[in-house]
Scaffold this motif. Structure first.
Motif, PDB file in Angstrom:
ATOM      1  N   SER A   9     -20.906 -30.237  71.339  1.00 14.14           N
ATOM      2  CA  SER A   9     -19.493 -30.047  71.733  1.00 14.14           C
ATOM      3  C   SER A   9     -19.461 -29.977  73.088  1.00 14.14           C
ATOM      4  O   SER A   9     -20.351 -29.764  74.015  1.00 14.14           O
ATOM      5  N   ASP A  15     -14.725 -30.315  65.415  1.00 12.58           N
ATOM      6  CA  ASP A  15     -15.794 -31.392  65.281  1.00 12.58           C
ATOM      7  C   ASP A  15     -15.939 -32.312  66.232  1.00 12.58           C
ATOM      8  O   ASP A  15     -17.011 -32.995  66.038  1.00 12.58           O
ATOM      9  N   THR A  16     -15.150 -32.318  67.308  1.00 12.48           N
ATOM     10  CA  THR A  16     -15.011 -33.117  68.588  1.00 12.48           C
ATOM     11  C   THR A  16     -16.555 -32.930  69.217  1.00 12.48           C
ATOM     12  O   THR A  16     -16.860 -31.795  69.612  1.00 12.48           O
ATOM     13  N   ALA A  17     -17.468 -34.094  69.361  1.00  8.91           N
ATOM     14  CA  ALA A  17     -18.587 -33.703  70.018  1.00  8.91           C
ATOM     15  C   ALA A  17     -19.413 -35.167  70.140  1.00  8.91           C
ATOM     16  O   ALA A  17     -19.083 -36.132  69.822  1.00  8.91           O
TER      17      ALA A  17
END
Lengths: 108, 119
Positions: free
Chosen positions: B42, B91-93
């Motif tokens: 992340s 979950d942005t990564a």
């Protein structure tokens, strides 16, 4: 689950310094320990595997040691390109799980 | 020299499914004594293991993601894939695929792909 604890979380150093980063496993892991270098916006780069084996192409100023629960990454003489974040990683064979340390940032 | 390359959408909407593929070149994904893994990072954070798969298709997942993760292998295409359901902004990564160092053997990573979860 095996936990990996790195220290320090950050270190300030100068060119030519000897830098030591430690990684401790919550239980014995033999020599199944790798070290990575990561620079901003880049993928981690493998430096050391099997605790002390130098990845092909990595300068010899990087060295790894240890077994069981305590491991060390040493940079013998810090160069400008070495300022980065370093991670330790344990890769278990069965079950095939990975555990990472929290990272150590080496800055000026 | 083994090479891994991630591919897939860079933008996914909340509640939808994130799907990524890792294409392996320079070696067979079916070599019996290695496993393959997905890892994510992340923004501004450390590395998080998502899950692993053996050539035999045995899978193992991070307990914190287990209910939403699925990893599979397509040996005919020399690929393995990741599916993560019901995604949120957390979950942005950057998602990496890898063949981690195993025993006395070296490891390999892909360059990573950024997946942003946003409406």
């Amino acid at each position: 689950d095996i936990q990996m604890t790195q220290s320090p979380s950050s270190v300030s150093a100068s060119l030519g310094d000897r830098v030591t980063i430690t990684c401790r496993a919550s239980q014995g892991i033999g020599t199944w320990l790798a070290w990575y270098q990561q620079k901003p916006g880049k993928a981690p780069k493998l430096l050391i595997y099997d605790a002390s084996s130098l990845q092909s192409g990595v300068p010899s100023r990087f060295g790894g040691s240890g077994s069981g629960t305590d491991f060390t990454l040493t940079i013998s003489s810090l160069q400008p390109e070495d300022f980065a974040t370093y991670y330790c990683q344990h890769a278990n064979t069965f079950p095939p799980t990975l555990a990472f340390g929290g990272g150590t940032t080496v800055d000026i | 020299q083994l090479q891994l390359q991630e591919s897939g959408p860079g933008l996914v909407k909340p509640s939808e499914t994130l799907s990524l593929i890792c294409t392996v070149s320079g070696g067979s994904i079916s070599r019996s004594n290695y496993y393959w893994a997905w890892i994510r990072q992340s923004p501004g954070k450390g590395l998080e293991w998502i899950g692993s798969i053996y050539y035999s298709r045995s899978t193992y997942y991070n307990s914190s993601l287990k209910s939403r993760v699925s990893i599979s292998v397509d040996s005919s295409k020399n690929q393995f894939s990741l599916k993560l359901t019901s995604v949120t902004v957390a979950d942005t990564a950057v998602y990496y695929c890898a063949r981690p160092p195993q025993g006395s053997n070296s490891g390999y990573w892909g360059q990573g792909t950024l997946v942003t979860v946003s409406s």
